[in-house]
Design a protein around this motif. Structure first.
Motif, PDB file in Angstrom:
ATOM      1  N   ASP A 127       5.887  -0.944   5.181  1.00  8.09           N
ATOM      2  CA  ASP A 127       4.812   0.054   5.177  1.00  8.09           C
ATOM      3  C   ASP A 127       3.620  -0.425   6.009  1.00  8.09           C
ATOM      4  OD1 ASP A 127       6.289   1.584   3.359  1.00  8.09           O
ATOM      5  OD2 ASP A 127       5.213   0.808   1.613  1.00  8.09           O
ATOM      6  N   THR A 178       7.575   7.962   1.756  1.00  4.53           N
ATOM      7  CA  THR A 178       6.376   7.242   2.161  1.00  4.53           C
ATOM      8  C   THR A 178       5.804   7.783   3.464  1.00  4.53           C
ATOM      9  OG1 THR A 178       7.008   5.217   1.015  1.00  4.53           O
ATOM     10  CG2 THR A 178       5.549   4.964   2.907  1.00  4.53           C
ATOM     11  N   SER A 207       1.635   4.819  -0.007  1.00  5.25           N
ATOM     12  CA  SER A 207       3.045   4.600   0.357  1.00  5.25           C
ATOM     13  C   SER A 207       3.954   5.066  -0.779  1.00  5.25           C
ATOM     14  CB  SER A 207       3.269   3.128   0.671  1.00  5.25           C
ATOM     15  OG  SER A 207       2.952   2.316  -0.453  1.00  5.25           O
TER      16      SER A 207
END
Lengths: 514, 514
Positions: free
Chosen positions: A399, A363, A348
């Motif tokens: 994420d 990311t 990420s």
């Protein structure tokens, strides 16, 4: 659909695992990704052969340094390398030949056997951010990380459906002495989560402590015969293998525990500014590192690692999610597959100071590339901020949510009769609507991936609820998750054994802060 | 390195172009992307054949509707289709056979010949957002778009290095009567930018006005012999071709002007919930639409379009940057290449209300997928917000910056002697540093792509400067760009001719607001 399960019939993770499983309040975790899609291959056969030939030239003519490590030099000499001081020159073909004993894939066992992971092949195992000395959240801003932060990240990782692995140093607990914090970190992974985890690499003695704590958790016999840790061994690029990292590798390899052998490269600083040049150096370093692991113990499980970023030549700052880093990672994946080794890269990655648009562009670039480049073990898959200086609570959750999209995409495209949907097309016909048709009703639950963090509300509702951006929505999710956390059960005698070990070890050392 | 140039020896865009070129203050624009990378192909040969067979079944057995269009029905009847009311059933193979006269690629001419674009093959042409009735900026928030907003977006597009095309309805100028706004919009593209642009499709008469304005700009002969517009013809999925869109298509095809024939699909609503089912319907619709364009004029330039999003089955909201949309786009790219047609899909899609992390994750997912799926013309490549309801000033600049990364990635990996960098690896050796070495010095300027919007500063500097997020940094960039805008020169007689045409047309109509 991704097979999501909390109970999987699998070879167990020792007595603790079997006992824990019975009593656990278990959060849903997806099975690791098994790709049903091709890899994206950016390099031609010709380019791959040139890079492989050049990497052998680097090893044979330039060589690599094994620093402060007479034992390593002796092993290399016996294997046929030419030693000059700390420089090891490896004849063409020797390193690749030594690498051949490394397994194509291996199972890392978790104390909950439903969470064992198989690393290699078409699989992708996702683990959280590793290493930041700072944390960031929406309320407290950026500050030094503490052990309490560390525990929160382990809890979030345990509860994150799309995360298969608890990771290692999810942040540096800077309030604990340097020589003791590995004990608290391992204790947290072992007791607050039941997912697989990583061992300490900051001193060989700490790697040994990691093995000993695993012996308490899994049972000594189990650890001797099975891999229960995958740990991160960085190479000091260019071409330098230091004694701390190699000492830790030696401990793990001898114990049949897995290591990621990973060049750590900021392009233009630790490697040439060109993609092909960087790939040459990466391959040479990995060949030397993995060959060495196999000299220590043939058959020790290892991963072909490549941590790669580019650099902003104006400011010298490392940059993330860039096209050059993607090209290098795609190429490294091809090189790893040609060696028949599991591959670690991507994550990420971002350089942003906040979990804002910059962070998400960078990311997403890196996560998508990681999936398509054939990565088998993705460290830093969630929570990375500010070039790895910061673990972000909100970004961890943002994420981790995106990782669900990777699972869905990796399933590939079904082409069976239900997927062809000819009945639905006939039923609806021109000018009709599919929302109510039988095929839609039968399939809608699994048809489309859906974010658990993003806003999908009408503008008016969103505005009335405070016009929150993604960071604010993720902050709510972080609080909810931590409030709902329930510790997985662990046999009390094992819990006591671990606590005793940590206390005893800590008592045996003076505090060190450097 | 991407070939960036403002002067390209190319066949000119008529007298206006040649005259304009001499006096223009020209902003740097990158050449359209010419991919030196493979496409990502998600579907197997077997799956492609099943989908192609099923699409023919849809056309032959279910058919498509051409609404309010007796002329179209007559053309189809003469070509061998079976007509029943407005339903057109097309025998197996007929549509594909008719599509064979469409060109594999075509040049769209700009008034500045350096900005001509070749659409098709390995190329990727990037155009901005199309259609939103609202705009959003950091100061004013979300509000109805005006003609003044429209002009600002055209200026930003003109000044954006990585944007090759000025687009069409960059936002809906809601302060101008519906039946007149196409005149002002075209006038803005023609006078405020020198990049290629799109024509009006909201009425056949407005398409005709677009052709006539081009005749003033480029010269009548030039327009008759060359393509100077690429316009967007949406299909009312499922399988419905309305008279407004088809009427506009007829105008453009007869004038040898290009059209994107594009199913507009929110999966689960306008198409089946499955990827294979959606691809079947998309292919059937595109086959019918492109075949029809070739019935109108064999050889008319067209693009295989696919606007595809998924749906949140909880709320019914369309969702963007999702794995299913990616799978469909990858598959549609394969189908388009098998037909030998240029392909349009992807864009800066997102559902977010703000240019925040959600917007950027979704957009980056879609942009990366667009590059790897072989898209030749990417509409909506920057500025899209809130499911296409909003054109965002800040996001326009943020996305346009990311398009630079696509250019760099698409160059592929060089493998010549300089790229191999063996001299640098020898020079630096183990434990050295590449920043100062000769190879780095010789290559650093072109080595790494760099964002012009993102923050790469040290934390302390960033904090002192106000701890701005990406939206705030982009807002500064928007202001700077608009302050530095300089209009490209245009022959005064042409400028006068365009102004006269717009004034005359406006005077000839009463205002209409619906």
């Amino acid at each position: 659909m991704t097979e999501v399960q909390t109970r999987r019939p699998a070879r167990g993770g020792g007595g603790a695992a079997r006992r824990a499983e019975r009593g656990a309040v278990s959060f849903e975790t997806a099975q690791y990704i098994r790709r049903n899609i091709p890899n994206f291959e950016i390099l031609t056969e010709e380019a791959l052969e040139i890079i492989e030939t050049n990497a052998e030239t680097v090893l044979a003519e330039i060589g690599v340094n094994f620093v402060n490590n007479p034992g390593a030099l002796a092993l290399w000499r016996d294997a046929g390398a030419e030693i000059e001081g700390e420089r090891v020159r490896i004849p063409r073909g020797l390193a690749r030949q030594l690498c051949a004993t490394a397994p194509r894939e291996y199972t890392q066992y978790a104390r909950n056997p439903a969470r064992n992971v198989v690393i290699g092949g078409k699989n992708l195992v996702l683990a959280p951010v590793y290493g930041p000395p700072f944390v960031h959240d929406i309320k407290g801003g950026r500050r030094y990380a503490t052990m309490e932060d560390f525990r929160k990240f382990v809890k979030l990782g345990y509860m994150s459906k799309w995360l298969h692995h608890s990771g290692g140093t999810v942040c540096e607990p800077t309030d604990i002495p340097v020589n003791k914090r590995h004990l608290d970190m391992l204790h947290a992974h072992m007791t607050l989560s039941d997912k697989p985890f990583m061992g300490s690499v900051t001193e060989p003695s700490r790697a040994q402590d990691s093995v000993e704590m695993c012996e308490i958790l899994f049972g000594r016999d189990f650890v001797q015969n099975n891999t229960v840790m995958t740990s991160l061994i960085n190479i000091n690029s260019p071409m330098t293998f230091d004694d701390v990292m190699m000492g830790s590798l030696e401990v793990y390899a001898r114990s049949n525990q897995a290591a990621i052998i990973s060049p750590f490269i900021v392009g233009g600083a630790m490697a040439p500014v060109s993609v092909a040049g960087t790939l040459t150096q990466v391959l040479a370093e990995v060949l030397a590192g993995i060959a060495y692991s196999q000299l220590v113990r043939p058959g020790a499980p290892v991963i072909f690692g490549a941590f790669v970023t580019s650099i902003d030549m104006n400011s010298g700052a490392p940059t993330f999610g860039t096209p050059e880093a993607s090209q290098i990672t795609y190429g490294a994946g091809q090189l790893a597959r040609r060696m028949g080794l599991p591959f670690r890269s991507a994550g990420s990655f971002c350089g942003s100071k906040l979990p804002d648009a910059q962070a998400a562009y960078e990311t997403a670039n890196s996560l998508n590339m990681g999936l398509l480049s054939g990565v088998n073990f993705m460290l830093h898959a969630c929570g990375w901020l500010e070039g790895g200086l910061v673990s972000s609570f909100e970004k961890f959750v943002m994420d981790a949510d995106q990782l669900g999209a990777l699972h869905k995409f990796a399933e590939g495209v079904a082409i069976d009769e239900n997927a062809q949907a000819m009945g639905a097309i006939r039923e609806v016909g021109p000018s009709g609507h599919y929302l109510g048709c039988a095929h839609t009703q039968a399939n809608f639950k699994s048809a489309f991936w859906r974010s658990d963090v993003f806003d999908y509300k009408p503008y008016e509702t969103w505005h009335e609820e405070g016009a929150r951006d993604t960071m604010a929505l993720a902050a709510v999710k972080v609080e909810q998750m931590l409030a709902n956390y329930q510790q997985p059960a662990l046999d009390p005698s094992i819990a006591e054994g671990l606590a005793d070990y940590v206390a005893r070890k800590k008592d045996s050392m003076a505090d060190a802060f450097m």
